[in-house]
Design a protein around this motif. Structure first.
Motif, PDB file in Angstrom:
ATOM      1  N   MET A   1      52.647 101.326  -2.621  1.00 34.54           N
ATOM      2  CA  MET A   1      53.707 101.561  -3.464  1.00 34.54           C
ATOM      3  C   MET A   1      54.555 100.432  -3.781  1.00 34.54           C
ATOM      4  SD  MET A   1      56.689 104.672  -3.203  1.00 34.54           S
ATOM      5  CE  MET A   1      55.382 105.850  -3.317  1.00 34.54           C
ATOM      6  N   GLU A   2      54.879 100.324  -4.978  1.00 31.50           N
ATOM      7  CA  GLU A   2      55.757  99.070  -5.333  1.00 31.50           C
ATOM      8  C   GLU A   2      57.225  99.309  -4.729  1.00 31.50           C
ATOM      9  OE1 GLU A   2      54.400  96.325  -9.125  1.00 31.50           O
ATOM     10  OE2 GLU A   2      55.297  98.114  -9.315  1.00 31.50           O
ATOM     11  N   VAL A   3      57.985  98.373  -4.173  1.00 33.65           N
ATOM     12  CA  VAL A   3      59.276  98.447  -3.946  1.00 33.65           C
ATOM     13  C   VAL A   3      60.279  97.939  -5.275  1.00 33.65           C
ATOM     14  CG1 VAL A   3      61.119  97.937  -2.442  1.00 33.65           C
ATOM     15  CG2 VAL A   3      58.683  98.233  -1.805  1.00 33.65           C
ATOM     16  N   LYS A   4      60.767  98.724  -5.835  1.00 34.19           N
ATOM     17  CA  LYS A   4      61.362  98.519  -7.425  1.00 34.19           C
ATOM     18  C   LYS A   4      62.943  98.292  -6.892  1.00 34.19           C
ATOM     19  CE  LYS A   4      57.822 100.245 -10.219  1.00 34.19           C
ATOM     20  NZ  LYS A   4      57.634 101.362 -11.264  1.00 34.19           N
ATOM     21  N   ILE A   5      63.546  98.491  -5.832  1.00 37.12           N
ATOM     22  CA  ILE A   5      64.977  98.250  -5.588  1.00 37.12           C
ATOM     23  C   ILE A   5      65.415  97.514  -4.463  1.00 37.12           C
ATOM     24  CG2 ILE A   5      67.390  99.404  -5.195  1.00 37.12           C
ATOM     25  CD1 ILE A   5      65.999 102.041  -6.436  1.00 37.12           C
ATOM     26  N   ALA A   6      65.886  96.437  -4.517  1.00 34.33           N
ATOM     27  CA  ALA A   6      66.333  95.772  -3.389  1.00 34.33           C
ATOM     28  C   ALA A   6      67.939  95.646  -3.254  1.00 34.33           C
ATOM     29  CB  ALA A   6      65.742  94.390  -3.331  1.00 34.33           C
ATOM     30  N   VAL A   7      68.275  95.622  -2.061  1.00 34.01           N
ATOM     31  CA  VAL A   7      69.541  95.386  -1.409  1.00 34.01           C
ATOM     32  C   VAL A   7      69.623  93.956  -0.729  1.00 34.01           C
ATOM     33  CG1 VAL A   7      71.606  95.994  -0.121  1.00 34.01           C
ATOM     34  CG2 VAL A   7      70.201  97.564  -1.233  1.00 34.01           C
ATOM     35  N   ILE A   8      70.537  92.834  -1.320  1.00 34.31           N
ATOM     36  CA  ILE A   8      70.766  91.820  -0.433  1.00 34.31           C
ATOM     37  C   ILE A   8      72.144  91.782  -0.045  1.00 34.31           C
ATOM     38  CG2 ILE A   8      70.848  89.232  -0.729  1.00 34.31           C
ATOM     39  CD1 ILE A   8      69.107  89.224  -3.000  1.00 34.31           C
ATOM     40  N   GLY A   9      72.241  91.817   1.418  1.00 33.99           N
ATOM     41  CA  GLY A   9      73.457  91.817   2.199  1.00 33.99           C
ATOM     42  C   GLY A   9      73.910  90.443   2.396  1.00 33.99           C
ATOM     43  N   GLY A  10      75.153  90.173   1.860  1.00 31.36           N
ATOM     44  CA  GLY A  10      75.988  89.044   2.396  1.00 31.36           C
ATOM     45  C   GLY A  10      76.591  89.049   3.574  1.00 31.36           C
ATOM     46  N   THR A  11      77.873  88.310   3.644  1.00 29.35           N
ATOM     47  CA  THR A  11      78.570  88.143   4.960  1.00 29.35           C
ATOM     48  C   THR A  11      79.112  89.734   5.332  1.00 29.35           C
ATOM     49  OG1 THR A  11      79.325  85.725   4.472  1.00 29.35           O
ATOM     50  CG2 THR A  11      80.696  87.361   5.715  1.00 29.35           C
ATOM     51  N   GLY A  12      78.748  89.945   6.499  1.00 28.33           N
ATOM     52  CA  GLY A  12      79.482  91.361   7.084  1.00 28.33           C
ATOM     53  C   GLY A  12      78.616  92.653   6.770  1.00 28.33           C
ATOM     54  N   VAL A  13      77.524  92.433   5.832  1.00 24.10           N
ATOM     55  CA  VAL A  13      76.731  93.462   5.710  1.00 24.10           C
ATOM     56  C   VAL A  13      75.229  93.167   5.852  1.00 24.10           C
ATOM     57  CG1 VAL A  13      75.649  94.731   3.544  1.00 24.10           C
ATOM     58  CG2 VAL A  13      78.090  93.686   3.349  1.00 24.10           C
ATOM     59  N   TYR A  14      74.983  93.392   7.345  1.00 24.90           N
ATOM     60  CA  TYR A  14      74.012  93.176   8.183  1.00 24.90           C
ATOM     61  C   TYR A  14      72.877  94.486   8.438  1.00 24.90           C
ATOM     62  CZ  TYR A  14      76.676  89.291   9.101  1.00 24.90           C
ATOM     63  OH  TYR A  14      77.581  87.934   8.559  1.00 24.90           O
ATOM     64  N   ASP A  15      73.566  95.741   8.151  1.00 24.45           N
ATOM     65  CA  ASP A  15      73.075  96.973   8.554  1.00 24.45           C
ATOM     66  C   ASP A  15      72.236  97.552   7.560  1.00 24.45           C
ATOM     67  OD1 ASP A  15      72.437  99.257   9.781  1.00 24.45           O
ATOM     68  OD2 ASP A  15      74.449 100.144   9.900  1.00 24.45           O
ATOM     69  N   PRO A  16      70.856  97.648   7.781  1.00 23.90           N
ATOM     70  CA  PRO A  16      70.101  98.175   6.796  1.00 23.90           C
ATOM     71  C   PRO A  16      69.996  99.876   6.922  1.00 23.90           C
ATOM     72  CG  PRO A  16      68.533  97.462   8.402  1.00 23.90           C
ATOM     73  CD  PRO A  16      70.148  97.046   8.689  1.00 23.90           C
ATOM     74  N   ASN A  17      70.717 100.543   7.913  1.00 19.83           N
ATOM     75  CA  ASN A  17      70.401 101.834   8.110  1.00 19.83           C
ATOM     76  C   ASN A  17      71.065 102.934   7.267  1.00 19.83           C
ATOM     77  OD1 ASN A  17      69.062 101.150  10.699  1.00 19.83           O
ATOM     78  ND2 ASN A  17      71.177 100.643  11.615  1.00 19.83           N
ATOM     79  N   ILE A  18      71.205 102.482   6.014  1.00 13.79           N
ATOM     80  CA  ILE A  18      71.180 103.409   5.070  1.00 13.79           C
ATOM     81  C   ILE A  18      69.991 103.793   4.758  1.00 13.79           C
ATOM     82  CG2 ILE A  18      73.203 102.592   3.897  1.00 13.79           C
ATOM     83  CD1 ILE A  18      71.311 101.318   1.719  1.00 13.79           C
ATOM     84  N   MET A  19      68.926 103.341   5.396  1.00 11.45           N
ATOM     85  CA  MET A  19      67.601 103.652   4.914  1.00 11.45           C
ATOM     86  C   MET A  19      66.861 104.301   6.143  1.00 11.45           C
ATOM     87  SD  MET A  19      66.032 100.272   2.900  1.00 11.45           S
ATOM     88  CE  MET A  19      66.052  99.258   4.457  1.00 11.45           C
ATOM     89  N   THR A  20      65.642 105.189   5.889  1.00 14.58           N
ATOM     90  CA  THR A  20      64.980 105.813   6.852  1.00 14.58           C
ATOM     91  C   THR A  20      63.701 105.063   6.949  1.00 14.58           C
ATOM     92  OG1 THR A  20      64.263 107.563   5.357  1.00 14.58           O
ATOM     93  CG2 THR A  20      66.204 107.897   6.778  1.00 14.58           C
TER      94      THR A  20
END
Length: 263
Positions: A1-20
């Protein structure tokens, strides 16, 4: 399955745990390998990339922007939500406010700004009249309003080389030129996303007033501390925007190269 949405985290945004169901992924590109994470949010596959790496080991002027954007392109990404800590030149844009910038002024000096270097790549002059996707910006503005966050639907981002902070004289010049915010990462990231026919929006979070406006000397730790303080707001905003974002939507950003002329 293609991944069509990406989040690029900058300074202070290192936590990907909005996802499962998060997994690590390494993507090979002609510009180098890229490490990122892929997970799901409400059934939507989402890629999460740390722009500065997890330990903030990569300064803004040495980020491999071309590799990062190419890796997202290979995954099938069409929509990028990029966070960024910024200093404010505009008294109306205060620490803790979100700004969904619509324009930039580029003062970077030493970065690779294009995929089109001539030769086999050709020469492409891509339109940047509206560098940040208006549709993504509207989704973000709507999400911020729904959550009760103070936000601004437009603003001009001054992109500087870094890693040093700016002088008071530079900030005065940027204000005279119409700049609202100052940061170090939006360019060339937004330009490369446009060349890759992706929608791109910056979630700028004001962490401080810029040099000569701030009553104190600037420190990187101050920036990190403020981003951590408002980290939950950033996560809520990103989550709401992803919830409302249709990954299969069509946008003019997705055909940015259709009318360009090769030279």
């Amino acid at each position: 399955m293609e991944v069509k949405i990406a989040v690029i985290g900058g300074t202070g945004v290192y936590d990907p745990n909005i996802m499962t169901n998060i997994r690590d992924e390494t993507v090979g590109t002609p510009y180098g390998e890229v490490q990122l994470k892929i997970g799901n949010y409400r059934g939507k596959p989402v890629a999460f990339m740390n722009r500065h790496h997890e330990d903030h080991s990569v300064p803004p002027h040495l980020i491999n922007y071309r590799a990062n954007i190419t890796a997202l392109k290979k995954l099938g990404v069409k929509n990028i939500l990029a966070t960024g800590a910024v200093g404010s030149l505009n008294p109306a844009m205060q620490p803790g406010h979100f700004i969904f910038v619509d324009q930039f002024l580029d003062f970077t000096k030493c970065r690779q700004h294009t995929f089109f270097d001539g030769g086999m790549s050709g020469v492409v002059h891509v339109d940047m009249t509206e560098p940040y996707c208006p549709e993504l910006r509207e989704i973000l503005s709507h999400a911020a309003r729904s959550l009760g966050f103070t936000s601004h639907s437009s603003g001009t981002y001054v992109s500087c080389e870094g890693p040093r902070f700016e002088t008071a004289a530079e900030i005065k010049m940027y204000r005279l030129l119409g700049g609202d915010l100052v940061g170090m990462t939006s360019v060339p990231e937004v330009c490369l996303a446009r060349e890759s026919e992706m929608c791109y929006a910056t979630i700028a979070m004001v962490t401080n007033y810029a040099a000569g406006i701030s009553p104190s000397r600037l420190t990187h730790q101050e920036v990190v501390d403020v981003m951590m303080q408002y980290g939950e707001n950033i996560r809520k905003l990103v989550m709401q925007a992803i919830h409302w974002l249709d990954p299969d939507r069509r946008c003019d950003c997705h055909s940015a190269l259709d009318q360009v002329k090769l030279g």
